[in-house]
Write a protein that holds these residues in place. Structure first.
Motif, PDB file in Angstrom:
ATOM      1  N   ILE A  44       9.638 -20.179   6.803  1.00 28.54           N
ATOM      2  CA  ILE A  44      10.635 -19.119   6.774  1.00 28.54           C
ATOM      3  C   ILE A  44      11.516 -19.473   5.581  1.00 28.54           C
ATOM      4  O   ILE A  44      12.334 -20.387   5.650  1.00 28.54           O
ATOM      5  CB  ILE A  44      11.436 -19.053   8.083  1.00 28.54           C
ATOM      6  CG1 ILE A  44      10.508 -18.672   9.225  1.00 28.54           C
ATOM      7  CG2 ILE A  44      12.606 -18.078   7.951  1.00 28.54           C
ATOM      8  CD1 ILE A  44      11.153 -18.696  10.600  1.00 28.54           C
ATOM      9  N   GLU A  46      14.357 -18.843   3.132  1.00 28.47           N
ATOM     10  CA  GLU A  46      15.615 -18.098   3.115  1.00 28.47           C
ATOM     11  C   GLU A  46      16.288 -18.243   1.763  1.00 28.47           C
ATOM     12  O   GLU A  46      16.449 -19.348   1.241  1.00 28.47           O
ATOM     13  CB  GLU A  46      16.535 -18.611   4.224  1.00 28.47           C
ATOM     14  CG  GLU A  46      17.772 -17.769   4.408  1.00 28.47           C
ATOM     15  CD  GLU A  46      18.617 -18.227   5.583  1.00 28.47           C
ATOM     16  OE1 GLU A  46      19.518 -17.459   5.968  1.00 28.47           O
ATOM     17  OE2 GLU A  46      18.401 -19.338   6.109  1.00 28.47           O
ATOM     18  N   GLU A  48      19.690 -16.358  -0.579  1.00 35.36           N
ATOM     19  CA  GLU A  48      20.917 -15.619  -0.338  1.00 35.36           C
ATOM     20  C   GLU A  48      20.527 -14.162  -0.086  1.00 35.36           C
ATOM     21  O   GLU A  48      19.789 -13.564  -0.862  1.00 35.36           O
ATOM     22  CB  GLU A  48      21.833 -15.716  -1.562  1.00 35.36           C
ATOM     23  CG  GLU A  48      23.209 -15.167  -1.309  1.00 35.36           C
ATOM     24  CD  GLU A  48      24.140 -15.429  -2.478  1.00 35.36           C
ATOM     25  OE1 GLU A  48      24.848 -14.480  -2.867  1.00 35.36           O
ATOM     26  OE2 GLU A  48      24.152 -16.560  -2.994  1.00 35.36           O
ATOM     27  N   GLY A  50      18.751 -13.110   2.641  1.00 34.61           N
ATOM     28  CA  GLY A  50      17.760 -12.941   3.683  1.00 34.61           C
ATOM     29  C   GLY A  50      16.526 -13.809   3.556  1.00 34.61           C
ATOM     30  O   GLY A  50      16.483 -14.769   2.786  1.00 34.61           O
ATOM     31  N   VAL A  51      15.517 -13.423   4.324  1.00 32.61           N
ATOM     32  CA  VAL A  51      14.257 -14.151   4.440  1.00 32.61           C
ATOM     33  C   VAL A  51      13.189 -13.428   3.628  1.00 32.61           C
ATOM     34  O   VAL A  51      13.084 -12.197   3.677  1.00 32.61           O
ATOM     35  CB  VAL A  51      13.825 -14.243   5.925  1.00 32.61           C
ATOM     36  CG1 VAL A  51      12.425 -14.803   6.071  1.00 32.61           C
ATOM     37  CG2 VAL A  51      14.830 -15.072   6.716  1.00 32.61           C
ATOM     38  N   HIS A 115      11.823 -24.115   8.289  1.00 32.67           N
ATOM     39  CA  HIS A 115      12.819 -23.235   7.692  1.00 32.67           C
ATOM     40  C   HIS A 115      13.190 -23.872   6.358  1.00 32.67           C
ATOM     41  O   HIS A 115      13.583 -25.037   6.308  1.00 32.67           O
ATOM     42  CB  HIS A 115      14.057 -23.114   8.588  1.00 32.67           C
ATOM     43  CG  HIS A 115      15.195 -22.409   7.932  1.00 32.67           C
ATOM     44  ND1 HIS A 115      16.452 -22.967   7.859  1.00 32.67           N
ATOM     45  CD2 HIS A 115      15.266 -21.213   7.299  1.00 32.67           C
ATOM     46  CE1 HIS A 115      17.249 -22.129   7.223  1.00 32.67           C
ATOM     47  NE2 HIS A 115      16.549 -21.057   6.869  1.00 32.67           N
ATOM     48  N   GLN A 117      15.530 -23.476   2.947  1.00 31.00           N
ATOM     49  CA  GLN A 117      16.579 -22.849   2.138  1.00 31.00           C
ATOM     50  C   GLN A 117      16.140 -23.067   0.696  1.00 31.00           C
ATOM     51  O   GLN A 117      15.900 -24.207   0.293  1.00 31.00           O
ATOM     52  CB  GLN A 117      17.927 -23.522   2.380  1.00 31.00           C
ATOM     53  CG  GLN A 117      18.465 -23.312   3.762  1.00 31.00           C
ATOM     54  CD  GLN A 117      19.459 -22.177   3.826  1.00 31.00           C
ATOM     55  OE1 GLN A 117      19.929 -21.659   2.825  1.00 31.00           O
ATOM     56  NE2 GLN A 117      19.781 -21.771   5.032  1.00 31.00           N
ATOM     57  N   ILE A 133      13.033  -8.878   0.906  1.00 32.57           N
ATOM     58  CA  ILE A 133      14.055  -9.779   1.422  1.00 32.57           C
ATOM     59  C   ILE A 133      14.662  -9.086   2.635  1.00 32.57           C
ATOM     60  O   ILE A 133      15.253  -8.009   2.507  1.00 32.57           O
ATOM     61  CB  ILE A 133      15.150 -10.099   0.380  1.00 32.57           C
ATOM     62  CG1 ILE A 133      14.538 -10.630  -0.918  1.00 32.57           C
ATOM     63  CG2 ILE A 133      16.182 -11.055   0.965  1.00 32.57           C
ATOM     64  CD1 ILE A 133      13.876 -11.969  -0.807  1.00 32.57           C
ATOM     65  N   PRO A 136      18.544 -11.627   8.078  1.00 35.06           N
ATOM     66  CA  PRO A 136      18.166 -12.206   9.375  1.00 35.06           C
ATOM     67  C   PRO A 136      18.423 -11.287  10.562  1.00 35.06           C
ATOM     68  O   PRO A 136      17.622 -11.252  11.501  1.00 35.06           O
ATOM     69  CB  PRO A 136      19.015 -13.477   9.463  1.00 35.06           C
ATOM     70  CG  PRO A 136      19.243 -13.864   8.048  1.00 35.06           C
ATOM     71  CD  PRO A 136      19.365 -12.566   7.296  1.00 35.06           C
ATOM     72  N   TRP A 153      13.234 -19.342  15.390  1.00 33.38           N
ATOM     73  CA  TRP A 153      14.303 -19.488  14.397  1.00 33.38           C
ATOM     74  C   TRP A 153      15.448 -18.510  14.687  1.00 33.38           C
ATOM     75  O   TRP A 153      16.622 -18.899  14.629  1.00 33.38           O
ATOM     76  CB  TRP A 153      13.741 -19.271  12.986  1.00 33.38           C
ATOM     77  CG  TRP A 153      14.750 -19.442  11.906  1.00 33.38           C
ATOM     78  CD1 TRP A 153      15.345 -20.603  11.515  1.00 33.38           C
ATOM     79  CD2 TRP A 153      15.297 -18.404  11.089  1.00 33.38           C
ATOM     80  NE1 TRP A 153      16.233 -20.360  10.479  1.00 33.38           N
ATOM     81  CE2 TRP A 153      16.217 -19.012  10.207  1.00 33.38           C
ATOM     82  CE3 TRP A 153      15.100 -17.039  10.994  1.00 33.38           C
ATOM     83  CZ2 TRP A 153      16.934 -18.295   9.244  1.00 33.38           C
ATOM     84  CZ3 TRP A 153      15.800 -16.319  10.040  1.00 33.38           C
ATOM     85  CH2 TRP A 153      16.706 -16.956   9.201  1.00 33.38           C
ATOM     86  N   ARG A 157      19.323 -19.493  15.703  1.00 34.40           N
ATOM     87  CA  ARG A 157      20.474 -18.978  14.936  1.00 34.40           C
ATOM     88  C   ARG A 157      21.490 -18.282  15.852  1.00 34.40           C
ATOM     89  O   ARG A 157      22.675 -18.301  15.575  1.00 34.40           O
ATOM     90  CB  ARG A 157      20.021 -17.956  13.892  1.00 34.40           C
ATOM     91  CG  ARG A 157      19.361 -18.535  12.691  1.00 34.40           C
ATOM     92  CD  ARG A 157      18.890 -17.443  11.735  1.00 34.40           C
ATOM     93  NE  ARG A 157      19.868 -16.416  11.464  1.00 34.40           N
ATOM     94  CZ  ARG A 157      20.775 -16.469  10.485  1.00 34.40           C
ATOM     95  NH1 ARG A 157      20.802 -17.481   9.670  1.00 34.40           N
ATOM     96  NH2 ARG A 157      21.618 -15.474  10.305  1.00 34.40           N
TER      97      ARG A 157
END
Length: 160
Positions: A44, A46, A48, A50-51, A115, A117, A133, A136, A153, A157
């Motif tokens: 996943i 991620e 800035e 979104g995913v 996950h 980043q 994008i 979340p 995930w 969150r």
């Protein structure tokens, strides 16, 4: 697999410990093909906003998923997650956290999900032809394969 990789004798369906397996018919060989699941790493990713959900060139037109890749022989799953993120999206992992391990019997795979980043500018490799994008709060998983990692995930969150 139709032939024994050791002696080239045709494999036959054989009952072994209550399971039907492909086994070598050669009297001295003893090879059994267990058809163990293939390890796959899913990310996943991620950024800035979104995913990243991507479309593989071989998938149906409207199907997008998280990033996945096959674990190479001798490769650490975490390093695979970082490598696949870079190879498929041209993004660099800043942080990586193991989410879980999920059976995916429909594809005879075991999914090791992370996950990630990430940062950078997305440039798709030849396996992918589009991406989105997704914030979340608009992301939704499904009840098999990589969708299970998304569901976990999102649940994580949501906890305070």
């Amino acid at each position: 697999m139709k032939y024994c990789p050791h002696c080239a004798t045709p494999l036959n369906d054989t009952l072994i410990e209550g399971e039907i397996r492909s086994a070598c018919a050669g009297h001295d060989c003893g090879f059994i093909h267990f058809n163990n699941p293939t390890p796959v790493v899913a990310m996943i990713v991620e950024l800035e906003g979104g995913v990243v959900m991507a479309h593989n060139v071989s998938w149906p037109e409207k199907f997008y998923s998280i990033i996945t890749g096959f674990l190479e022989a001798g490769e650490d799953p975490l390093e695979c997650a970082k490598r696949e993120t870079l190879e498929e999206l041209n993004l660099h992992a800043q942080t990586a956290e193991l989410l879980g391990v999920y059976g995916f019997p429909q594809q005879n795979q075991v999914i090791i999900a992370y996950h990630i980043q990430a940062h950078g500018e997305i440039k798709l490799n030849e396996e992918l032809d589009d991406y989105k994008i997704i914030p979340p709060e608009k992301l939704k998983g499904w009840n098999m394969g990589t969708g299970l990692a998304i569901n976990d995930w999102l649940a994580k969150r949501a906890k305070p």
